[in-house]
Motif scaffolding. Sequence first.
Motif, PDB file in Angstrom:
ATOM      1  N   PRO A   1       0.590  -1.375  -0.125  1.00  0.00           N
ATOM      2  CA  PRO A   1      -0.063  -0.029  -0.107  1.00  0.00           C
ATOM      3  C   PRO A   1       1.019   1.261   0.016  1.00  0.00           C
ATOM      4  O   PRO A   1       0.215   2.532  -0.541  1.00  0.00           O
ATOM      5  N   TYR A   2       1.963   1.196   0.475  1.00  0.00           N
ATOM      6  CA  TYR A   2       2.790   2.592   0.598  1.00  0.00           C
ATOM      7  C   TYR A   2       3.274   2.874  -1.031  1.00  0.00           C
ATOM      8  O   TYR A   2       3.980   3.825  -0.992  1.00  0.00           O
ATOM      9  N   LEU A   3       3.279   1.898  -1.837  1.00  0.00           N
ATOM     10  CA  LEU A   3       3.743   2.232  -3.357  1.00  0.00           C
ATOM     11  C   LEU A   3       2.309   2.084  -4.211  1.00  0.00           C
ATOM     12  O   LEU A   3       2.455   3.047  -5.026  1.00  0.00           O
ATOM     13  N   ALA A   4       1.400   1.585  -3.846  1.00  0.00           N
ATOM     14  CA  ALA A   4       0.152   1.497  -4.937  1.00  0.00           C
ATOM     15  C   ALA A   4      -1.015   2.169  -3.860  1.00  0.00           C
ATOM     16  O   ALA A   4      -1.410   1.423  -2.664  1.00  0.00           O
ATOM     17  N   PRO A   5      -1.251   3.375  -3.928  1.00  0.00           N
ATOM     18  CA  PRO A   5      -2.126   4.186  -3.219  1.00  0.00           C
ATOM     19  C   PRO A   5      -3.723   3.842  -3.196  1.00  0.00           C
ATOM     20  O   PRO A   5      -4.408   4.324  -2.330  1.00  0.00           O
ATOM     21  N   ILE A   6      -4.195   2.973  -4.084  1.00  0.00           N
ATOM     22  CA  ILE A   6      -5.688   2.642  -4.154  1.00  0.00           C
ATOM     23  C   ILE A   6      -6.244   1.856  -3.011  1.00  0.00           C
ATOM     24  O   ILE A   6      -5.484   1.071  -2.519  1.00  0.00           O
ATOM     25  N   VAL A   7      -7.239   2.506  -2.319  1.00  0.00           N
ATOM     26  CA  VAL A   7      -7.955   1.734  -1.255  1.00  0.00           C
ATOM     27  C   VAL A   7      -9.549   1.714  -1.564  1.00  0.00           C
ATOM     28  O   VAL A   7      -9.996   2.666  -1.714  1.00  0.00           O
ATOM     29  N   GLU A   8      -9.741   0.345  -1.553  1.00  0.00           N
ATOM     30  CA  GLU A   8     -11.187   0.121  -1.674  1.00  0.00           C
ATOM     31  C   GLU A   8     -11.970   0.150  -0.319  1.00  0.00           C
ATOM     32  O   GLU A   8     -11.744  -0.499   0.481  1.00  0.00           O
ATOM     33  N   LEU A   9     -13.119   1.353  -0.171  1.00  0.00           N
ATOM     34  CA  LEU A   9     -13.844   1.262   1.039  1.00  0.00           C
ATOM     35  C   LEU A   9     -15.336   0.531   0.575  1.00  0.00           C
ATOM     36  O   LEU A   9     -16.006   1.031  -0.367  1.00  0.00           O
ATOM     37  N   VAL A  10     -15.549  -0.299   1.457  1.00  0.00           N
ATOM     38  CA  VAL A  10     -16.714  -0.980   0.994  1.00  0.00           C
ATOM     39  C   VAL A  10     -17.558  -1.351   2.298  1.00  0.00           C
ATOM     40  O   VAL A  10     -17.119  -1.958   3.253  1.00  0.00           O
ATOM     41  N   PRO A  11     -18.512  -0.646   2.491  1.00  0.00           N
ATOM     42  CA  PRO A  11     -19.329  -0.372   3.782  1.00  0.00           C
ATOM     43  C   PRO A  11     -20.331  -1.744   3.862  1.00  0.00           C
ATOM     44  O   PRO A  11     -20.640  -2.371   2.876  1.00  0.00           O
ATOM     45  N   ALA A  12     -20.369  -2.444   5.035  1.00  0.00           N
ATOM     46  CA  ALA A  12     -21.507  -3.360   5.380  1.00  0.00           C
ATOM     47  C   ALA A  12     -22.936  -2.683   5.333  1.00  0.00           C
ATOM     48  O   ALA A  12     -22.894  -1.397   5.336  1.00  0.00           O
TER      49      ALA A  12
END
Length: 328
Positions: free
Chosen positions: A153-164
């Motif tokens: 994650p420190y090189l690839a910045p994408i973060v998927e935010l998925v709510p319940a």
Amino acid sequence: MANITSATANADGRIAVVGTGLVGSGWAIVFARAGLAVSLYDAVPGAAERARALIGERLGDLEAVGLVEDPAAIHARVVVADSLADALSGALYVQESVLERVDVKTALMSEIDAVIGPETWVGSSSSGIGASLFTAHVACRARCLVAHPLNPPYLAPIVELVPAPWTAPETVRGVRGLMERVGQSPVEMTREAEGFILNRLQGVLLMEAWRLVEQGLATAEDVDKTVSQGLGLRWAFMGPFETIDLNAPGGVADYARRLGGLYQSIAASTDQHRTWDEPLIATVEAQRRAVLPAAELSARSAWRDRRLMALALHKREMEAADMKEESR
């Protein structure tokens, strides 16, 4: 619920990283690099200490290519917690990165729920399991969601935010703000779907890649080359919709009308998705090992990370140049 503006702007907010394998260690670098204090916790004796040592090595690599300054100061912000309660004490956010199994995550969430503060958010690094499968039973479930990174994650910045279904909107906004503050690039799903965005997209490509080899239409090496020397060059800075928007004179609608029939025909001819059976796996394994012996996998992984570092630096420089150009 935490005040989102003040919480995400608070440079002193502590982060708890629970599960300190490659993903958890990578997350620790993300948060510490951004100036936040990080507590590492792992139920396996000695694992957090080993992770902290690895983080120091990775920070040295990042300094060598110009991606961080003062790695010693960043490393000093990462500490090992004696217990889960200690790690979560006063934490703004918990990044859970344990084994990708519902039973393991469910048990851990019970432990977290017993010691979590009243305003702490919890993000899971789950790569395909929705938070609804392991947070239904906890009192803090409105403050839980998936926050899935690409590794490292420190090189690839994408973060998927998925709510319940029960994740509070304030939680999604708060975690999104935190991720943006630490230099990540969050994307949101409106609801859970197996595999989320990244692995659903990757899954389609992988299914066709295996099929091309299975049918003897191409080798694994040539499939890889088609992506690395073709599609991947554009995808390093554009997504699929922008790619096709620029590939027809009239934009995306023009592209869809020109080539939609071709893609529909391809889809119709490949609507059967077979299991990757052992003979097919053996074929691809043999082709890969002919190119890269098993003993060289670790060295090649290090090579990949160096390339990602160089690409991250290049993208940072290009984005700065773009911003400078736009400000004129």
